[in-house]
Design an enzyme around this catalytic site. Structure first.
Site, mmCIF file in Angstrom:
data_model
loop_
_atom_site.group_PDB
_atom_site.id
_atom_site.type_symbol
_atom_site.label_atom_id
_atom_site.label_comp_id
_atom_site.label_asym_id
_atom_site.label_seq_id
_atom_site.Cartn_x
_atom_site.Cartn_y
_atom_site.Cartn_z
ATOM 1 N N ASP A 51 -6.580 -8.194 4.824
ATOM 2 C CA ASP A 51 -5.901 -8.945 3.869
ATOM 3 C C ASP A 51 -5.373 -10.259 4.526
ATOM 4 O OD1 ASP A 51 -6.435 -7.234 1.720
ATOM 5 O OD2 ASP A 51 -4.621 -5.920 2.152
ATOM 6 N N ARG B 140 -13.782 -7.778 -10.927
ATOM 7 C CA ARG B 140 -13.931 -6.750 -9.493
ATOM 8 C C ARG B 140 -14.675 -5.587 -9.561
ATOM 9 N NH1 ARG B 140 -8.335 -6.967 -6.204
ATOM 10 N NH2 ARG B 140 -9.869 -6.341 -4.763
ATOM 11 N N SER C 120 0.876 -1.368 0.076
ATOM 12 C CA SER C 120 -0.029 0.137 0.088
ATOM 13 C C SER C 120 0.926 1.111 -0.089
ATOM 14 C CB SER C 120 -0.882 0.007 1.124
ATOM 15 O OG SER C 120 -1.902 -1.179 1.295
ATOM 16 N N ARG D 265 1.494 4.272 -3.046
ATOM 17 C CA ARG D 265 1.082 5.739 -2.754
ATOM 18 C C ARG D 265 2.399 6.409 -2.802
ATOM 19 N NH1 ARG D 265 -2.367 2.372 -0.459
ATOM 20 N NH2 ARG D 265 -4.390 3.264 0.259
HETATM 21 C C1 S3P Z 1 -5.538 -1.470 0.108
HETATM 22 C C2 S3P Z 1 -6.922 -1.460 0.634
HETATM 23 C C3 S3P Z 1 -7.559 -2.598 0.935
HETATM 24 C C4 S3P Z 1 -6.677 -3.844 0.835
HETATM 25 C C5 S3P Z 1 -5.929 -3.932 -0.341
HETATM 26 C C6 S3P Z 1 -4.854 -2.729 -0.375
HETATM 27 C C7 S3P Z 1 -4.881 -0.174 -0.047
HETATM 28 O O1 S3P Z 1 -8.616 -2.745 -0.200
HETATM 29 O O2 S3P Z 1 -7.433 -5.029 0.826
HETATM 30 O O3 S3P Z 1 -4.941 -5.196 -0.293
HETATM 31 O O4 S3P Z 1 -3.740 0.025 -0.473
HETATM 32 O O5 S3P Z 1 -5.483 0.902 -0.066
HETATM 33 P P1 S3P Z 1 -10.258 -2.185 0.230
HETATM 34 O O6 S3P Z 1 -9.923 -0.811 0.266
HETATM 35 O O7 S3P Z 1 -10.981 -2.765 -1.063
HETATM 36 O O8 S3P Z 1 -10.625 -2.780 1.371
#
Ligand code: S3P
Length: 737
Positions: A618, A425, A325, A329
């Site tokens: 996750d 998705r 994540s 970013r």
């Molecule tokens: C993430 C948010 C989560 C997570 C994904 C990464 C992110 O998803 O499951 O692996 O980096 O913002 P959701 O926002 O769909 O819950």
């Protein structure tokens, strides 16, 4: 024996014609292979070497008797041969050719016959050698090579099938293309590089001291100019036959070369690095495509299977790769910042690399990644350029959802698409709030990718109450909010990961946080920052659970990000009775980090508190394994989001665990898992990285070996998973086909 056809006449017994004739003969594709060539010596050599069954001296008589004619003469000669054979052609005879340019053959056939005969199917085998002549004929020449056929709309389907089967019969893979497209593609991939090689060698050879240039020319010159030793007459013919497409490519190349020239002249390092890093990345990307790795577009991926042996324990100290994540970013905000952002610990997984490539496609110069280091030359909040093609993000949900927000605020149109799993998705969850902001966003069938965004809209701020707890939706709206008039706010039903908020602040952007509401005003700017990406707690989880379920285990995971919005797994494992310690807690670049030591202790089942679900979203596939190894019942509720991850993770885990004999029931929003024994078996991971890794650690407590299929996507988040697993004592190996 059943033959594909009766008599095949190959006109032109050179390398290609001779090799095809020999292959057809040896494979018994047709009853008789007849050869014709103007050069009688070549013809007789062909017969002597067994390249053909018969040779013909009277072309028209041979044509009259042929069921299939293959024109294997140079491209410029094609039209003359067609004119020669026309009087003797039977209407049922099928014709094909092997020319590397298709437009000129088609035009020649049109002017001769009025329109291209229905049974003339132009073709081009992409195979060749430096050698020439019938003596070099090699029946394996086409094996595993591509042959492009370019049928016309009115072509006879029976003839198309027969020509395809002929090529498949000699081991080739047959592709179809339009005539114009074929010539365009070949101009770029084959004709331009050959002509450049000729031109470069010729230019250098004319210099006065050229002997020195050639004498001291090292690998680069040799690599670049190998093809300048190709057949001059053939390339002369190709140059003229595909004139228009080649001129177009030469012009494009000249423009590119002029840009590089001016960058060097003005010592513009950023422009130079931009050209080189983009080229290097594209070259590597193509190599991956050719080798069929997971990050490929419209290609069958490699079949990757994990084989995990039962039993063992885990010990040692390891650092999992960078947080996915945060890595995504860092590229996004670094690109939009003013100044140069330096990142360390970047995850070199396919998902975050997809984000990196997307920003390169939008004109951002990015150096690396090299051992986790990335340098981003920010272009400023309004500095992105229209990408030259739709952006392909592979398997990455974070890329597509966050970038939808960011792209909604740009002046240009864009399109985002992904692999098969991502294409199923839901994207309306981001499209809806963006439309409320005034964005023009379209999703594909059932609200899934591709996402098409019309640029040039002035966005306006909204106050958005999210229907589900999703950091991706929150981040998407916030990124769009950077471009909106007024103050955008997002209210979340439960806390979700807050990396976007933290990193925006790290880049000097004001973000308000008030309980469950985050807000920011559009129109500001970001200043470059240094980012140290901690190890991903989601990747570390597999080893935490491994130690938690396996007697005698003791493992330390170093430098793990323990952001409070991500530590559901720690809370849940502790509640189940795990012996888990956080050591050396510190803050690195705005994110809390610790080393996590975890030693085996017996686990017990629990009712997982619903407020922990978004904080461990996750980690559930791995936690399901922990629950099977615990005593008693574990109940998960409020986790319906798991059904729309990289796979339906509830179903994938229930199915897989049942194969192993575990006691588990799926529910619409979770599962009921009872402590039970696991045996071995074959598991489908449904191309979901976290399912694949979870069943690998399950083997530690299983009674039999576990074979886990479709594991290529482990490379999206944890490219060195198998190596680290082996290092700590898990008996797993990977097989790629
Ligand atoms: C993430 C948010 C989560 C997570 C994904 C990464 C992110 O998803 O499951 O692996 O980096 O913002 P959701 O926002 O769909 O819950």
């Amino acid at each position: 024996m059943s033959f594909l056809t009766g008599r095949v006449l190959v006109i032109g017994l050179g390398l290609i014609g001779g090799s095809l004739a020999r292959a057809l003969r040896l494979r018994g594709t047709c009853k008789t292979v007849v050869g014709y060539d103007r050069d009688v010596d070549e013809l007789e050599t062909g017969l002597r070497l067994g390249v053909v069954d018969e040779i013909a001296f009277d072309l028209l008589a041979a044509v009259e008797q042929a069921d299939l004619i293959v024109l294997a003469v140079p491209v410029k000669v094609m039209e003359f041969v067609l004119a020669d054979i026309k009087p003797a052609l039977r209407p049922d005879t099928i014709i094909t050719d092997v020319g590397s340019v298709k437009g000129n053959v088609v035009r020649a056939a049109e002017s001769l016959f009025g329109e291209v005969p229905e049974r003339f199917i132009p073709g081009h085998p992409i195979a060749g050698l430096e050698k020439s002549g019938v003596a070099a004929a090699d029946e394996t020449l086409f094996e595993h090579h591509k042959v492009i056929i370019t049928p016309l709309p009115h072509s006879d389907p029976e003839a198309v099938t027969l020509v395809s089967r002929m090529w498949q019969g000699v081991g080739a893979q047959v592709l179809r293309m339009d005539v114009e497209r074929h010539d365009e593609v070949l101009a770029a991939t084959s004709h331009l590089p050959h002509l450049l090689a000729f031109s470069l060698v010729d230019t250098l050879a004319q210099e006065q001291d050229c002997t020195d240039i050639f004498r001291y020319a090292a690998g680069g010159f040799r690599d670049f100019t190998r093809i300048a030793a190709s057949d001059p007459t053939m390339w002369h013919d190709v140059g003229l036959a595909n004139k228009q497409a080649i001129l177009q490519k030469i012009d494009e190349f000249s423009n590119g070369l002029s840009r590089l020239r001016s960058a060097i002249e003005s010592e513009d390092s950023r422009e130079m690095l931009g050209i080189f890093t983009r080229a290097k990345a594209s070259r590597e990307h193509f190599t991956k495509i050719l080798s069929g790795s997971a990050y490929t577009q419209n290609m069958t991926t490699t079949e990757t299977t994990f084989f995990a042996q039962p039993g063992g324990k885990v010990q040692g100290s390891i650092r999992a790769p960078g947080d996915k994540s945060i890595s995504h970013r860092s590229i996004m905000l670094g690109s939009l910042a003013d100044g140069v952002t330096e990142v360390t610990g970047f995850l070199e997984g396919e998902d975050s690399l997809a984000t990196l490539q997307a920003f390169r496609d939008m004109g951002v110069v990015i150096e690396g990644p090299h051992q986790g280091e990335v340098k981003i030359y920010g272009v400023g909040i309004n500095g992105l350029q229209k990408p030259p093609r739709p952006i392909y993000v592979g398997n990455s949900g974070t890329t597509i959802r966050l970038m939808s927000g960011l792209l909604a605020g740009q002046s240009f149109d864009s399109e985002l698409s992904g692999d098969d799993s991502l294409s199923k998705r839901p994207m309306e969850r981001v499209a809806k709030p963006l439309r409320l902001m005034g964005a023009v966003v379209e999703t594909g069938e059932n609200g899934c990718p591709p996402v098409r965004i019309k640029g040039g809209q002035q966005l306006k701020a909204i106050n958005y109450e999210m229907p589900m707890a999703s950091a991706q939706v929150k981040s998407c709206v916030m990124l769009a909010g950077l471009y909106a008039e007024g103050e955008t706010s997002v209210i979340e039903p439960a806390p979700t990961r807050d990396h976007t908020e933290r990193m925006l602040r790290g880049f000097g952007y004001q973000v308000g946080v008030d309980k469950n509401k985050v807000s920011l005003s559009g129109g500001g700017s970001l200043s470059a920052a240094k980012i140290d990406v901690p190890a991903d707690i989601s990747s570390s989880t597999f080893f935490m659970v491994a130690a938690a379920i396996c007697p005698d285990s003791d493992i330390t995971l170093e430098h793990v990000g323990i952001n409070p919005t991500r530590i559901g797994v720690i809370n849940i494992l502790r509640a189940m009775g795990s012996n888990l310690e956080l050591l050396n807690e510190r803050e690195v670049g705005g994110e809390p980090v610790a080393d996590i030591r975890i030693r085996y202790a017996p686990l017990k089942g629990i009712n997982i508190p619903e407020d922990q679900v978004p904080l461990a979203i996750d980690e559930f596939p791995a936690l399901f394994i922990a629950a099977v190894c615990a005593e008693g019942e574990t109940v998960l509720t409020g986790a319906e989001e798991l059904r729309v991850k990289e796979s339906d993770r509830i179903q994938a885990m229930v199915d897989g665990l049942k194969v192993l004999g575990a006691d588990i029931e799926g529910t619409p929003d979770g599962a009921i898992i009872r402590g039970s024994e696991m045996g071995g078996g074959i598991i489908e991971s449904h191309d979901d990285h976290r399912i694949a890794m979870s069943f690998t650690i399950a083997a530690l407590r299983a009674k039999g070996a576990i074979e886990i299929r479709e594991c290529a996507n482990v490379a999206t988040s944890f490219p060195n998973f198998v190596e680290l697993a082996q290092q700590v004592g898990i008996q797993v190996r990977k097989e790629e086909k």
